[in-house]
Design an enzyme around this catalytic site. Structure first.
Site, PDB file in Angstrom:
ATOM      1  N   CYS A 384       0.560  -7.482  -2.431  1.00 42.24           N
ATOM      2  CA  CYS A 384      -0.145  -8.219  -3.474  1.00 42.24           C
ATOM      3  C   CYS A 384       0.552  -9.563  -3.762  1.00 42.24           C
ATOM      4  CB  CYS A 384      -0.284  -7.357  -4.727  1.00 42.24           C
ATOM      5  SG  CYS A 384      -1.527  -7.973  -5.891  1.00 42.24           S
ATOM      6  N   HIS A 510      -2.836  -2.711  -2.604  1.00 41.24           N
ATOM      7  CA  HIS A 510      -1.665  -1.876  -2.880  1.00 41.24           C
ATOM      8  C   HIS A 510      -1.745  -0.596  -2.044  1.00 41.24           C
ATOM      9  CE1 HIS A 510       0.116  -3.941  -6.428  1.00 41.24           C
ATOM     10  NE2 HIS A 510      -1.115  -4.430  -6.538  1.00 41.24           N
ATOM     11  N   GLU A 512       0.471   1.530  -1.427  1.00 43.53           N
ATOM     12  CA  GLU A 512       1.279   2.628  -1.977  1.00 43.53           C
ATOM     13  C   GLU A 512       0.445   3.604  -2.795  1.00 43.53           C
ATOM     14  OE1 GLU A 512       1.911  -0.790  -5.038  1.00 43.53           O
ATOM     15  OE2 GLU A 512       1.413  -0.523  -2.911  1.00 43.53           O
TER      16      GLU A 512
END
Length: 553
Positions: A384, A510, A512
């Site tokens: 990001c 993102h 994750e």
């Protein structure tokens, strides 16, 4: 079968482990063959977590449908391996907003709107709606905060009433509490737990199970004492001893019979608990074949919860490579002090991640970390805000765009290689107004991204207002930047990488948020694989080992 409801509360102190307990219970019951949904009720007055300070509140977790939620939803998704939604996080702000809107429409027919029944009814409605829409056999609901907090009272009252509404055979209460150790001999004390349960009982809730957080083993005599004073069966006093990894906790709970207690309470058939995959994950984490150090460069590293999904995703990447992934948290501001500071933190790592964030503080430290990774062949992943600064770094130092910057930091920059999304212009409200949730990304063939994903179309979760400025794309690509992932209409750059580097990739999204311990996200699995290859060249932590060995000789 009627839906069963497990309500998880916490006492004595905040951050006692309700979220992990909820996630672990979800994992165990799913392994028994039941369809599970998980929900978090947060008593704070914010409508959602989106505008909260990460230093105070920790990470904002984003769901597929764009909900900005409490970080506990990340634990739920990682453990239970189910994608959650807007329905999975309920706040006081959202409840009151709904009730007030109903009152303004005249839905209450001129009646006096009160906490009971209107607020509590709306809370119960959210609990039931989530269970109904997911078709869950068992809904596990965590109530945020600590028993005794004034803002949590309507939620506790709502779950007290829920037992009457759904039937006592369909509702169970689990209370997570602390058994502190005090004095020179670290003597365990049960009195705080007794008071916490007493508070619950004053409200009208009798816990069925007590989860007792402790650093030391709880003796049989102490269990008997807790059982007697809290009116809980001795087998329902579960020890939650500190573990070396959170992924070991479901195994501990299973050994202590937690899921058996739930099934017995609800009269459900005892499915077989197959935790072989989970045990393998824990074995790798505790006894990995390899080790690697990954630096995470960010703005909020003083609070370990601010990048909690990122840290866990790194560990998942390690599990996928039979590697113990050690995260080194690096404050980006520290890297701005000198080259020596940069080498101190990054000189012996096997990979570098530049994490997300907002605002101008510490951004030049991020640029320095990216430049170091690019010039020295260190495996690199930008996320990001990390993508923004990767583009700025390449623009400045490779494409010679001297004043390249992002409009977020310098609105008047002459070279805004990162600019505000057109649809964000004129947006004034901060809450839930970013580009949020799951969006498709087309992956270019023959790129690192394509090799990692093994697909030409992927879906990832976003949370941002700024994007790569298309006016600079051609110049950046001539300088070696590859826009390897774009939106289907080619308007938005989603992934960038550079040529002639073993592993240099950055994403606007993102990744994750979609990583799981049993299914590492391909970008993190790839990063850890690249880190091991970097070691094999005698670099990173391998170089440090060589220096230490040489010095010893």
């Amino acid at each position: 079968m009627s839906t069963k409801y497990v309500f998880v509360t916490g006492g004595v102190v905040s951050s006692v482990g309700k979220g992990i307990t909820t996630a672990c219970l979800g994992r165990l019951l799913k392994n028994r063959g039941f369809k599970i949904t998980v929900q978090k009720l947060d008593p704070y007055i914010n409508v959602d977590a989106g505008t909260m300070n990460p230093f105070q509140h920790g990470e904002v977790f984003v769901t597929d449908d764009g909900a900005e939620t409490d970080l506990d939803l990340g634990h739920y998704e990682r453990f239970v391996d189910e994608n959650l939604s807007q329905l999975s996080n309920v706040t006081t702000g959202r409840i009151y907003d709904t009730v007030i809107r109903k009152e303004r429409r005249g839905d209450y027919l001129g009646g006096t709107v009160q906490v009971i029944p209107h607020i509590t009814d709306e809370i119960k409605n959210r609990i039931k709606t989530n269970a109904d829409q997911t078709g869950a056999d068992i809904s596990i609901v965590e109530i945020g905060g600590t028993v005794g907090d004034i803002e949590g009272l309507p939620f506790l009252e709502a779950i007290r009433q829920f037992k009457k509404d759904a039937g006592p055979q369909n509702v169970m209460y689990v209370h997570v509490t602390l058994i502190p150790s005090v004095g020179p001999w670290n003597e365990l004390k049960t009195k705080p737990t007794q008071h916490s349960v007493g508070k619950l009982r004053e409200i009208g809730i009798q816990p069925d199970v007590l989860i007792c957080r402790t650093k030391k083993t709880i003796s049989k005599e102490m269990r008997e004492k807790i059982s007697l004073f809290c009116d809980v069966d001795i087998n329902a006093v579960i020890e939650a001893k500190d573990a070396s990894t959170i992924y070991e906790i479901p195994l501990q709970y299973e050994d202590d019979g937690l899921s058996d207690l739930v099934l017995k309470k609800f009269g459900l058939k005892d499915g077989k608990a197959d935790l072989s995959e989970w045990r393998k994950i824990v074995d790798i984490i505790k006894k990995p074949k390899y080790k690697a150090t990954v630096a995470v460069v960010g703005k909020y590293v003083d609070n370990g919860d601010a990048y909690i999904s990122l840290g866990e995703a790194v560990r998942h990447g390690g599990v996928a490579n039979d590697t113990g992934a050690q995260v080194r948290w690096v404050d980006s501001e520290y890297l701005e002090k000198s080259d020596e500071c940069l080498m101190e933190k990054l000189g012996d790592v096997d990979a570098i991640i530049v994490a997300g964030g907002f605002g101008a503080r510490g951004v030049e430290g991020k640029v320095a970390a990216i430049k170091y990774a690019r010039e020295n062949g260190v495996p690199f992943l930008g996320i990001c805000f990390g993508l923004h600064w990767a583009v700025v770094e390449v623009a400045r130092h490779v494409c010679k765009i001297k004043h390249a910057n992002t409009e977020e930091v310098d609105p008047n920059t002459p070279d805004p290689v990162i600019h505000l999304l057109p649809e964000q212009e004129g947006v004034e409200d901060k809450g839930a107004t970013m580009r949020l949730g799951l969006y498709p990304c087309c992956v270019q063939d023959g790129t690192l991204a394509s090799r990692l994903y093994g697909s030409d179309l992927v879906y990832e979760r976003h949370r941002h207002r700024f994007e790569v400025n298309n006016a600079y794309r051609v110049k950046l690509e001539r300088g070696g930047l590859v826009c390897s992932g774009v939106s289907p209409d080619y308007r938005l750059v989603e992934i960038v990488e550079i040529k002639n580097h073993p592993f240099f990739i950055a994403t606007q999204f993102h990744p994750e948020f979609k990583s799981r311990p049993n299914r590492a996200h391909p970008l993190f699995a790839g990063l850890l694989k690249a880190a091991l290859e970097y070691q094999q060249k005698g670099k990173g932590s391998a170089a440090k080992t060589v220096k230490v060995t040489a010095a010893a000789k």
